[in-house]
Design an enzyme around this catalytic site. Structure first.
Site, PDB file in Angstrom:
ATOM      1  N   HIS A 162      43.359 -13.051 -17.979  1.00 49.39           N
ATOM      2  CA  HIS A 162      42.026 -13.513 -19.363  1.00 49.39           C
ATOM      3  C   HIS A 162      42.085 -11.289 -19.260  1.00 49.39           C
ATOM      4  O   HIS A 162      42.400 -11.255 -20.274  1.00 49.39           O
ATOM      5  CB  HIS A 162      41.271 -12.786 -18.345  1.00 49.39           C
ATOM      6  CG  HIS A 162      41.494 -15.007 -18.425  1.00 49.39           C
ATOM      7  ND1 HIS A 162      40.500 -15.189 -17.103  1.00 49.39           N
ATOM      8  CD2 HIS A 162      40.638 -15.427 -19.103  1.00 49.39           C
ATOM      9  CE1 HIS A 162      40.805 -16.296 -17.017  1.00 49.39           C
ATOM     10  NE2 HIS A 162      41.004 -16.662 -18.193  1.00 49.39           N
ATOM     11  N   ARG A 215      41.968 -21.817 -11.634  1.00 48.74           N
ATOM     12  CA  ARG A 215      41.276 -23.181 -10.588  1.00 48.74           C
ATOM     13  C   ARG A 215      42.094 -22.534  -9.327  1.00 48.74           C
ATOM     14  O   ARG A 215      42.211 -22.763  -7.776  1.00 48.74           O
ATOM     15  CB  ARG A 215      41.859 -24.014 -11.114  1.00 48.74           C
ATOM     16  CG  ARG A 215      41.425 -24.675 -12.723  1.00 48.74           C
ATOM     17  CD  ARG A 215      41.570 -26.290 -12.519  1.00 48.74           C
ATOM     18  NE  ARG A 215      41.396 -26.850 -13.250  1.00 48.74           N
ATOM     19  CZ  ARG A 215      40.773 -27.094 -14.691  1.00 48.74           C
ATOM     20  NH1 ARG A 215      41.799 -26.098 -16.043  1.00 48.74           N
ATOM     21  NH2 ARG A 215      39.148 -27.539 -16.314  1.00 48.74           N
ATOM     22  N   LYS A 258      50.857 -18.775 -20.215  1.00 46.70           N
ATOM     23  CA  LYS A 258      49.995 -19.925 -19.319  1.00 46.70           C
ATOM     24  C   LYS A 258      50.143 -21.672 -19.596  1.00 46.70           C
ATOM     25  O   LYS A 258      50.544 -22.208 -19.141  1.00 46.70           O
ATOM     26  CB  LYS A 258      49.364 -19.565 -17.873  1.00 46.70           C
ATOM     27  CG  LYS A 258      49.172 -20.552 -17.395  1.00 46.70           C
ATOM     28  CD  LYS A 258      48.461 -20.249 -16.045  1.00 46.70           C
ATOM     29  CE  LYS A 258      48.157 -21.189 -14.784  1.00 46.70           C
ATOM     30  NZ  LYS A 258      47.489 -22.218 -15.402  1.00 46.70           N
TER      31      LYS A 258
END
Ligand code: PAF
Length: 312
Positions: free
Chosen positions: A60, A214, A176
């Site tokens: 990010h 995750r 991604k």
């Protein structure tokens, strides 16, 4: 939470955090009047947005750095942090999805974000679940869409809403989530949304694992097993000169040999239509994988320049 206007160089400042629509509008208005630095001249400069669900990681932060470059020193970089209920299916991790706004804002200090828009669900969906939604059409029915029905519709619905609220010139998304990026590009084109969409390459850990919020769910031995995904993609890409069947075969072999990795799909697709390529295909393709490691579902992908299969 800080609400003071930013006053340092773009790359160093702590972002202003806004939670409501009026606060966001106020930040936009002040920006238009005074420019990025208090007292500085308002100059041309673009508004760039990075949309996230929080639990920020280096991937990010790289998006935000790129957004800073896209926006320019006089532009405005807005990061949205919102865990969008619409894109989670029944039994998925909506309730347990990691949420740490203060931690996220601390990570954003120094990477070039000007404003963090972190609304609650009632701010984004004031009338409850929207009756009218965006449909990802065919793109939303295959691969991720087949495994997570409605997921991409939920993503596009919130992305379009956030585009209307933030009013960016440019929006950056990670490669991604390749199918998501494709769907967003398609929505922008098909619905004439006046926003430029920029894809940013996947950021990986040193051992090849694609960064994902995750990954935090993975126990150490699961994290080790999860490396099979990026290994499979590399093996597939290395077989590009044996045509599409070679790519799939070599990637599949790695996954078949991996313990504790339950493959959801492995596919070689056209990067624009997401249709599976034929055996005699040659040209740019995308190799995509989704798999469950323990209870964590992971996705990854890699661009592959496929050569026609040579008969040996
Ligand atoms: O990629 C994500 O984090 C989400 O799907 C997005 C684009 C922020 C929409 O909720």
């Amino acid at each position: 939470m800080t609400t003071t206007p930013p006053s340092a160089e773009p790359a160093q400042r702590t972002p202003l955090v806004v939670r409501t629509r009026p606060e966001l509008q106020d930040a936009q208005m002040r920006w238009a009047l005074t420019g990025p630095v208090e007292g500085a001249e308002a100059g041309p400069g673009q508004r760039a947005v990075v949309m996230t669900m929080g639990a920020l990681h280096e991937g990010h932060l790289e998006l935000v750095r790129q957004a800073r470059t896209e926006a320019g020193p006089n532009g405005q970089v807005v990061v949205t942090i919102f865990v969008n209920p619409l894109q989670f299916g029944a039994g998925e991790d909506l309730d347990t999805y990691p949420r740490d706004l203060d931690g996220d804002v601390a990570k954003l200090a120094g990477v070039g974000a000007d404003v963090v828009f972190a609304p609650t669900p009632d701010v984004v969906y004031p009338d409850g679940d929207p009756v009218v939604r965006v449909s990802a059409g065919r793109i939303g029915e295959v691969l991720e869409g087949a495994s997570r029905p409605g997921h991409l519709d939920g993503v596009l619905t919130v992305v379009l809403k956030l585009m209307h609220l933030v009013r960016p010139d440019v929006a950056l998304f990670g490669e991604k989530d390749a199918q998501q990026l494709l769907a967003v590009r398609r929505m922008v084109r098909d619905l004439e949304v006046p926003v430029e969409v920029v894809g940013v390459p996947t950021v990986r850990e040193a051992d090849g694992l694609a960064m994902s919020s995750r990954n935090a769910y993975l126990a150490p031995e699961e994290r080790e097993r999860a490396l099979a995904l990026s290994r499979a993609l590399r093996a597939g890409a290395a077989a590009a000169d044996r045509g599409a069947p070679g790519v799939i075969n070599d990637a599949r072999e790695v996954l078949d040999g991996a313990d504790g990795v339950v493959v959801d799909y492995l596919a070689l697709v056209d990067p624009v239509t997401v249709d599976a390529v034929t055996d005699d295909f040659s040209g740019p393709a995308l190799l995509l994988v989704a798999a469950r490691v323990g209870s964590t579902r992971l996705i990854d992908n890699q661009a592959v320049e496929v050569s026609p299969e040579v008969q040996r």
